[in-house]
Design an enzyme around this catalytic site. Sequence first.
Site, short mmCIF file in Angstrom:
data_model
loop_
_atom_site.label_atom_id
_atom_site.label_comp_id
_atom_site.label_asym_id
_atom_site.label_seq_id
_atom_site.Cartn_x
_atom_site.Cartn_y
_atom_site.Cartn_z
N PRO A 170 0.80 -1.22 0.00
CA PRO A 170 0.00 0.00 0.00
C PRO A 170 0.84 1.28 0.00
CG PRO A 170 -0.02 -0.99 2.18
CD PRO A 170 0.70 -1.95 1.29
N CYS A 171 2.12 1.17 0.31
CA CYS A 171 2.96 2.37 0.36
C CYS A 171 3.06 3.05 -1.01
CB CYS A 171 4.36 2.01 0.87
SG CYS A 171 4.38 1.29 2.51
N HIS A 172 3.34 2.25 -2.07
CA HIS A 172 3.53 2.82 -3.39
C HIS A 172 2.80 2.04 -4.49
CE1 HIS A 172 7.06 4.08 -0.96
NE2 HIS A 172 6.77 5.25 -1.48
N GLY A 173 2.01 1.05 -4.07
CA GLY A 173 1.14 0.39 -5.03
C GLY A 173 1.73 -0.79 -5.78
N PRO A 187 5.99 0.29 -9.11
CA PRO A 187 7.34 0.76 -8.75
C PRO A 187 8.36 -0.35 -8.49
CG PRO A 187 5.67 2.00 -7.55
CD PRO A 187 4.96 0.87 -8.22
#
Length: 212
Positions: A170-173, A187
């Site tokens: 959830p931090c960067h998908g 990412p």
Amino acid sequence: MTRDEAPTLLQHVNPPDAAHEQPDLARRRILVAATTALGGVGIAAATVPFISSMLPSERAKAAGAPVEIDLSKLGPGTLLTVGWQGKPIWILRRTDEMLRLLETDDQRLRDPQSEEPQQPAYCKNPSRAIKPEYLVAVGLCTHLGCVPTFRPDIAPDDLGPEWRGGFYCPCHGSKFDLAGRVYKGVPAPTNLVIPRYTYSSDVQVIIGKDVG
């Protein structure tokens, strides 16, 4: 002084003071006890490091000493997290349906054949595992080292209709399938890392030790 007086005078001469010329036994016992106690402290201080040196080193464990895990109580579809080298290690017991879905993911994945050296040679296969039933992976996103969440649900609203279960950061998908293979267009650049491991029995896995 007359000869007859001498014995009388001698009788009045004070005898040697026993309190000064004989050893003070009570004092000696105190000194001996104190000396013994100090010696004991010294011996204990020297012994503690020696005993400690014979115990397993936590530093050695953190540096990569093998960790053995019992999988006998891990149910199908369940994820177990254990620690090794200061990292979370995931052990997922995949169901037959999960394994079937792995065969349908290739078009969505960046490295479906695990060409990047993110796993030992004995795990370079579609399931990225020694035994297809069990995935063993380092639970850190290969983008910035965040810990993804386990999302076994199919096509949830927040992940879209093409989501067939896997791991979501959830931090960067970033997204990974149930074999830890990274999706395209996220990412994270590579698949999740598979640590070296082996089995000592059908239900005992050893993290940190190679096959053979």
